[in-house]
Design a protein around this motif. Structure first.
Motif, PDB file in Angstrom:
ATOM      1  N   ILE A  13      -4.213 -12.199 -93.158  1.00 33.27           N
ATOM      2  CA  ILE A  13      -5.129 -11.314 -93.890  1.00 33.27           C
ATOM      3  C   ILE A  13      -6.424 -11.137 -93.098  1.00 33.27           C
ATOM      4  O   ILE A  13      -6.923 -10.010 -92.936  1.00 33.27           O
ATOM      5  CB  ILE A  13      -5.399 -11.854 -95.309  1.00 33.27           C
ATOM      6  CG1 ILE A  13      -4.130 -11.747 -96.154  1.00 33.27           C
ATOM      7  CG2 ILE A  13      -6.550 -11.114 -95.970  1.00 33.27           C
ATOM      8  CD1 ILE A  13      -4.215 -12.438 -97.505  1.00 33.27           C
ATOM      9  N   ILE A  14      -6.965 -12.219 -92.590  1.00 32.46           N
ATOM     10  CA  ILE A  14      -8.204 -12.150 -91.800  1.00 32.46           C
ATOM     11  C   ILE A  14      -7.978 -11.308 -90.536  1.00 32.46           C
ATOM     12  O   ILE A  14      -8.797 -10.454 -90.194  1.00 32.46           O
ATOM     13  CB  ILE A  14      -8.715 -13.561 -91.446  1.00 32.46           C
ATOM     14  CG1 ILE A  14      -9.214 -14.254 -92.710  1.00 32.46           C
ATOM     15  CG2 ILE A  14      -9.810 -13.499 -90.394  1.00 32.46           C
ATOM     16  CD1 ILE A  14      -9.556 -15.717 -92.533  1.00 32.46           C
ATOM     17  N   ALA A  15      -6.861 -11.502 -89.866  1.00 33.75           N
ATOM     18  CA  ALA A  15      -6.554 -10.733 -88.660  1.00 33.75           C
ATOM     19  C   ALA A  15      -6.425  -9.249 -88.987  1.00 33.75           C
ATOM     20  O   ALA A  15      -6.901  -8.390 -88.227  1.00 33.75           O
ATOM     21  CB  ALA A  15      -5.271 -11.252 -88.016  1.00 33.75           C
ATOM     22  N   ALA A  16      -5.809  -8.929 -90.102  1.00 36.69           N
ATOM     23  CA  ALA A  16      -5.652  -7.527 -90.497  1.00 36.69           C
ATOM     24  C   ALA A  16      -7.000  -6.885 -90.788  1.00 36.69           C
ATOM     25  O   ALA A  16      -7.264  -5.742 -90.377  1.00 36.69           O
ATOM     26  CB  ALA A  16      -4.733  -7.418 -91.713  1.00 36.69           C
ATOM     27  N   VAL A  17      -7.874  -7.604 -91.497  1.00 35.75           N
ATOM     28  CA  VAL A  17      -9.202  -7.071 -91.817  1.00 35.75           C
ATOM     29  C   VAL A  17     -10.017  -6.865 -90.543  1.00 35.75           C
ATOM     30  O   VAL A  17     -10.640  -5.826 -90.348  1.00 35.75           O
ATOM     31  CB  VAL A  17      -9.938  -7.998 -92.820  1.00 35.75           C
ATOM     32  CG1 VAL A  17     -11.395  -7.612 -92.959  1.00 35.75           C
ATOM     33  CG2 VAL A  17      -9.243  -7.968 -94.175  1.00 35.75           C
ATOM     34  N   LEU A  21     -11.423  -3.289 -88.997  1.00 34.18           N
ATOM     35  CA  LEU A  21     -12.837  -3.052 -88.720  1.00 34.18           C
ATOM     36  C   LEU A  21     -13.070  -2.658 -87.252  1.00 34.18           C
ATOM     37  O   LEU A  21     -13.853  -1.763 -86.956  1.00 34.18           O
ATOM     38  CB  LEU A  21     -13.669  -4.269 -89.098  1.00 34.18           C
ATOM     39  CG  LEU A  21     -13.730  -4.587 -90.602  1.00 34.18           C
ATOM     40  CD1 LEU A  21     -14.468  -5.893 -90.843  1.00 34.18           C
ATOM     41  CD2 LEU A  21     -14.364  -3.449 -91.373  1.00 34.18           C
ATOM     42  N   VAL A  22     -12.378  -3.327 -86.353  1.00 36.01           N
ATOM     43  CA  VAL A  22     -12.512  -3.005 -84.926  1.00 36.01           C
ATOM     44  C   VAL A  22     -11.978  -1.600 -84.652  1.00 36.01           C
ATOM     45  O   VAL A  22     -12.605  -0.815 -83.927  1.00 36.01           O
ATOM     46  CB  VAL A  22     -11.800  -4.061 -84.053  1.00 36.01           C
ATOM     47  CG1 VAL A  22     -11.675  -3.597 -82.612  1.00 36.01           C
ATOM     48  CG2 VAL A  22     -12.531  -5.388 -84.127  1.00 36.01           C
ATOM     49  N   SER A  23     -10.845  -1.259 -85.241  1.00 42.26           N
ATOM     50  CA  SER A  23     -10.282   0.082 -85.056  1.00 42.26           C
ATOM     51  C   SER A  23     -11.223   1.153 -85.598  1.00 42.26           C
ATOM     52  O   SER A  23     -11.422   2.191 -84.975  1.00 42.26           O
ATOM     53  CB  SER A  23      -8.938   0.197 -85.759  1.00 42.26           C
ATOM     54  OG  SER A  23      -8.003  -0.662 -85.175  1.00 42.26           O
ATOM     55  N   HIS A  28     -15.076   5.479 -84.514  1.00 41.86           N
ATOM     56  CA  HIS A  28     -16.411   6.046 -84.746  1.00 41.86           C
ATOM     57  C   HIS A  28     -17.152   6.264 -83.421  1.00 41.86           C
ATOM     58  O   HIS A  28     -17.742   7.329 -83.200  1.00 41.86           O
ATOM     59  CB  HIS A  28     -17.216   5.126 -85.669  1.00 41.86           C
ATOM     60  CG  HIS A  28     -18.594   5.612 -85.942  1.00 41.86           C
ATOM     61  ND1 HIS A  28     -18.852   6.710 -86.726  1.00 41.86           N
ATOM     62  CD2 HIS A  28     -19.801   5.162 -85.523  1.00 41.86           C
ATOM     63  CE1 HIS A  28     -20.149   6.910 -86.774  1.00 41.86           C
ATOM     64  NE2 HIS A  28     -20.747   5.983 -86.058  1.00 41.86           N
ATOM     65  N   LEU A  29     -17.105   5.285 -82.539  1.00 49.03           N
ATOM     66  CA  LEU A  29     -17.777   5.422 -81.243  1.00 49.03           C
ATOM     67  C   LEU A  29     -17.141   6.516 -80.393  1.00 49.03           C
ATOM     68  O   LEU A  29     -17.839   7.279 -79.718  1.00 49.03           O
ATOM     69  CB  LEU A  29     -17.765   4.090 -80.499  1.00 49.03           C
ATOM     70  CG  LEU A  29     -18.625   2.979 -81.109  1.00 49.03           C
ATOM     71  CD1 LEU A  29     -18.397   1.666 -80.359  1.00 49.03           C
ATOM     72  CD2 LEU A  29     -20.086   3.358 -81.098  1.00 49.03           C
TER      73      LEU A  29
END
Length: 112
Positions: A13-17, A21-23, A28-29
């Motif tokens: 779950i932490i890895a997915a979140v 967020l990174v994606s 956005h950048l």
């Protein structure tokens, strides 16, 4: 007895979140970078169109246009932007100079 969550599930779950967020940040950048590039390119096309449309001259030499719009890596890059801005190229018979004008002003000459 309380139900417990397996540590592997918590890690997934932490890895997915974190991955989400990174994606999202990367997307956005990348979008901001593309917006800046297109804005610059669009502004350049507007400047070229205004240059070809203004003044008492219907055509300008390529060298004069280069003098007004410095900073291009190659002459062909500037030529591509001239075309995208509605420009057409002619060759002056007296000296072979490359002349540029707006297609809308030279439609009859452009397709002889």
């Amino acid at each position: 007895m309380e139900p417990s969550i397996h540590p592997t599930v918590v890690a997934a779950i932490i890895a997915a979140v974190v991955s989400f967020l990174v994606s999202k940040a990367t997307l956005h950048l990348g979008r901001e970078r593309l917006d800046r590039e297109f804005k610059l390119e669009f502004s350049t096309e507007i400047a070229i169109g205004a240059l070809l449309d203004s003044g008492e001259y219907d055509m300008r030499t390529f060298d004069r246009i280069k003098a007004y719009l410095p900073g291009f890596d190659s002459d062909n890059e500037l030529r591509r932007l001239l075309i995208r801005s509605g420009g057409v190229s002619f060759k002056r018979e007296s000296d072979g100079a490359e002349l540029w004008g707006l297609l809308e002003k030279h439609r009859g000459q452009a397709f002889k």
